[in-house]
Design a protein around this motif. Structure first.
Motif, PDB file in Angstrom:
ATOM      1  N   VAL A   1      24.837 -26.875   0.445  1.00 40.95           N
ATOM      2  CA  VAL A   1      25.965 -27.771   0.755  1.00 40.95           C
ATOM      3  C   VAL A   1      27.131 -26.974   1.332  1.00 40.95           C
ATOM      4  CG1 VAL A   1      27.654 -29.367  -0.249  1.00 40.95           C
ATOM      5  CG2 VAL A   1      25.289 -29.501  -0.936  1.00 40.95           C
ATOM      6  N   LYS A   2      27.348 -25.803   0.770  1.00 42.89           N
ATOM      7  CA  LYS A   2      28.429 -24.950   1.295  1.00 42.89           C
ATOM      8  C   LYS A   2      28.131 -24.589   2.753  1.00 42.89           C
ATOM      9  CE  LYS A   2      30.896 -20.625   0.677  1.00 42.89           C
ATOM     10  NZ  LYS A   2      31.894 -21.097   1.595  1.00 42.89           N
TER      11      LYS A   2
ATOM     12  N   ASN B   1      23.996 -25.781  -4.176  1.00 43.77           N
ATOM     13  CA  ASN B   1      25.391 -25.420  -3.944  1.00 43.77           C
ATOM     14  C   ASN B   1      25.529 -24.609  -2.656  1.00 43.77           C
ATOM     15  OD1 ASN B   1      27.938 -23.953  -6.177  1.00 43.77           O
ATOM     16  ND2 ASN B   1      28.130 -25.012  -4.250  1.00 43.77           N
TER      17      ASN B   1
ATOM     18  N   ILE C   1      28.897 -27.634   4.887  1.00 43.52           N
ATOM     19  CA  ILE C   1      30.346 -27.847   5.025  1.00 43.52           C
ATOM     20  C   ILE C   1      30.924 -26.831   6.006  1.00 43.52           C
ATOM     21  CG2 ILE C   1      32.563 -27.696   3.791  1.00 43.52           C
ATOM     22  CD1 ILE C   1      31.089 -28.951   1.354  1.00 43.52           C
TER      23      ILE C   1
ATOM     24  N   GLU D   1      39.659 -36.320   1.067  1.00 44.61           N
ATOM     25  CA  GLU D   1      39.031 -35.043   0.693  1.00 44.61           C
ATOM     26  C   GLU D   1      39.080 -34.866  -0.818  1.00 44.61           C
ATOM     27  OE1 GLU D   1      39.675 -31.208   2.380  1.00 44.61           O
ATOM     28  OE2 GLU D   1      39.841 -32.072   4.389  1.00 44.61           O
ATOM     29  N   SER D   2      37.922 -34.739  -1.389  1.00 44.78           N
ATOM     30  CA  SER D   2      37.907 -34.550  -2.847  1.00 44.78           C
ATOM     31  C   SER D   2      38.233 -33.087  -3.153  1.00 44.78           C
ATOM     32  CB  SER D   2      36.553 -34.924  -3.417  1.00 44.78           C
ATOM     33  OG  SER D   2      35.560 -34.102  -2.872  1.00 44.78           O
ATOM     34  N   GLU D   3      38.778 -32.912  -4.322  1.00 43.99           N
ATOM     35  CA  GLU D   3      39.205 -31.557  -4.696  1.00 43.99           C
ATOM     36  C   GLU D   3      38.005 -30.630  -4.884  1.00 43.99           C
ATOM     37  OE1 GLU D   3      41.859 -31.547  -8.074  1.00 43.99           O
ATOM     38  OE2 GLU D   3      42.992 -33.164  -7.153  1.00 43.99           O
ATOM     39  N   LEU D   4      36.951 -31.212  -5.457  1.00 44.12           N
ATOM     40  CA  LEU D   4      35.783 -30.391  -5.770  1.00 44.12           C
ATOM     41  C   LEU D   4      34.612 -30.775  -4.865  1.00 44.12           C
ATOM     42  CD1 LEU D   4      34.761 -28.254  -7.812  1.00 44.12           C
ATOM     43  CD2 LEU D   4      33.956 -30.151  -9.206  1.00 44.12           C
ATOM     44  N   THR D   5      34.197 -29.844  -4.057  1.00 43.19           N
ATOM     45  CA  THR D   5      33.037 -30.082  -3.193  1.00 43.19           C
ATOM     46  C   THR D   5      32.037 -28.941  -3.358  1.00 43.19           C
ATOM     47  OG1 THR D   5      33.972 -28.874  -1.341  1.00 43.19           O
ATOM     48  CG2 THR D   5      34.463 -31.236  -1.447  1.00 43.19           C
ATOM     49  N   GLY D   6      30.965 -29.068  -2.616  1.00 37.64           N
ATOM     50  CA  GLY D   6      29.950 -28.021  -2.660  1.00 37.64           C
ATOM     51  C   GLY D   6      30.409 -26.725  -2.023  1.00 37.64           C
ATOM     52  N   ALA D   7      31.597 -26.754  -1.390  1.00 36.82           N
ATOM     53  CA  ALA D   7      32.110 -25.525  -0.777  1.00 36.82           C
ATOM     54  C   ALA D   7      32.597 -24.537  -1.839  1.00 36.82           C
ATOM     55  CB  ALA D   7      33.238 -25.854   0.169  1.00 36.82           C
ATOM     56  N   THR D   8      32.915 -25.081  -3.022  1.00 38.06           N
ATOM     57  CA  THR D   8      33.358 -24.174  -4.095  1.00 38.06           C
ATOM     58  C   THR D   8      32.143 -23.647  -4.849  1.00 38.06           C
ATOM     59  OG1 THR D   8      33.906 -26.288  -5.098  1.00 38.06           O
ATOM     60  CG2 THR D   8      35.694 -24.731  -4.888  1.00 38.06           C
TER      61      THR D   8
END
Lengths: 135, 238
Positions: free
Chosen positions: A95-96, A92, A99, B63-70
């Protein structure tokens, strides 16, 4: 679901306890113990029947195959959960990071392109529907 | 009409020339405004993008709502599980997970054919009805009186390591080294005497602890942190 799992757990524990008692009886067998042993063997069969009855209630339970490796090696299966959680967290974060890096790269690229190809970039941004000023 | 013209133009080009070459064969070069240029992308989601002066421009991916940024741990509400496992050290052995299970369960499963993998790879025969044994079948379980042969007696008996360790620590505190203990055994003293000694030592220690406890209690009575006194919060409010 929780109650059916608890039922299964109880039945399995009872079965194991039965086997343990048989082991004690058999360990130092006394002639008068034959009847008790016979009863215990019958209760083993009964225990298996009870466990068999419960199998329909736990069809929806999915167990990851990897957890079996932990158990087979005599390791605590909670370590599998721990490892999974740690791996997921690491991934996680990775990937963050990616991004965020791409976002920064995009912003930087747009700024630089704007300074070299201002007209093209205006058109490009018009196509993309992005009219915000570049920072 | 315009479309028909475009198709004719495509046919004029040799099939060898790639449509993705340096110059697009479809789009005429004369259009300086770039407003007529389009990019048609095929594949799963065919789309037509009015790309202006840009070649090969595609629709950006949705853009998907859920990505690894969350923070997915928080998203799925697993923070509690995370803190549970990361905070304390999980014991390595399987026996610490299943403490009530008899037998030695910490040994590798393939050693005694008890591995769960083998159940998956070679499933047992199933589907038959489980019936209680008849008296004839039970006759097969008639046993001879007497203890089991030596080699089978201790099979699957759980080692009581935990207790042993505790005891060792206990001894250490008492100010005796384990080597002394072994020396005593080597000398071949009577086991009964040894037991008696242990009991004596145990009693002595019990008394010592009792005295210590009492001392502590006395001290606490006089100290300001005594449970009977005020807690810090009570101090502030009062």
């Amino acid at each position: 679901m929780a109650s059916s799992l608890e039922n299964l757990e109880t039945q399995l524990e009872m079965f194991i306890e039965n086997v343990r008692q048989i082991r004690i009886i058999v360990g130092d067998f006394q002639p008068q113990g034959q009847n008790v042993l016979n009863q215990k063997i019958q209760s083993l069969v009964h225990g298996l029947q009870e466990i068999d009855k419960l199998k329909s209630q736990v069809q929806e339970v999915h167990v990851p195959l990897e957890v079996f490796d932990y158990i087979d090696q005599g390791r605590n299966p909670q370590l599998y959960t721990k490892d999974c959680i740690e791996k997921a967290l690491t991934k996680n974060e990775q990937v963050k990071g990616k991004i965020d890096a791409y976002r920064k790269f995009k912003a930087h690229l747009l700024v630089e392109l704007n300074s070299v190809f201002p007209n093209e970039l205006t058109k490009y941004r018009a196509i993309r529907g992005d009219e915000r000023p570049l920072t | 009409m315009m479309m028909a013209d475009q198709f004719r133009k495509v046919e004029q080009y040799s099939p060898k020339s790639s449509p993705r070459g340096a110059r697009s064969p479809v789009v005429s070069r004369q259009d300086s405004t770039g407003t007529l240029k389009t990019t048609i992308s095929l594949g799963k989601n065919p789309s037509i993008v009015h790309s202006g002066p840009f070649y090969l421009m595609k629709e950006p991916p949705v853009e998907s709502e859920l990505t690894g940024a969350t923070n997915l741990m928080a998203y799925y509400g697993l923070e509690h599980s995370y803190s549970k496992f990361s905070g304390k050290k999980v014991k390595e052995q399987l026996s610490s997970f299943l403490p009530n299970l008899p037998g030695m369960i910490d040994t590798p499963g393939h050693q005694d054919n008890s591995s769960l993998r083998s159940v998956i790879e070679k499933p047992p025969i199933g589907g038959k009805e489980l019936l209680p044994l008849t008296s004839v079948q039970l006759a097969g379980f008639r046993l001879h009186p007497g203890p089991l042969p030596e080699q089978y007696r201790y099979v699957n008996q759980a080692p009581q390591r935990k207790h042993k360790n505790k005891h060792k620590k206990h001894k250490h505190k008492a100010g005796e080294t384990p080597s002394q203990e072994t020396q005593v055994t080597e000398l071949g003293q009577d086991t009964h005497e040894k037991k008696h000694k242990k009991q004596k030592r145990h009693d002595e220690e019990k008394e010592r602890k009792k005295r210590k406890k009492e001392k502590k209690r006395k001290k606490q009575k006089h100290s300001p942190e005594h449970p009977g006194g005020l807690t810090p919060s009570q101090h502030s409010s009062g």
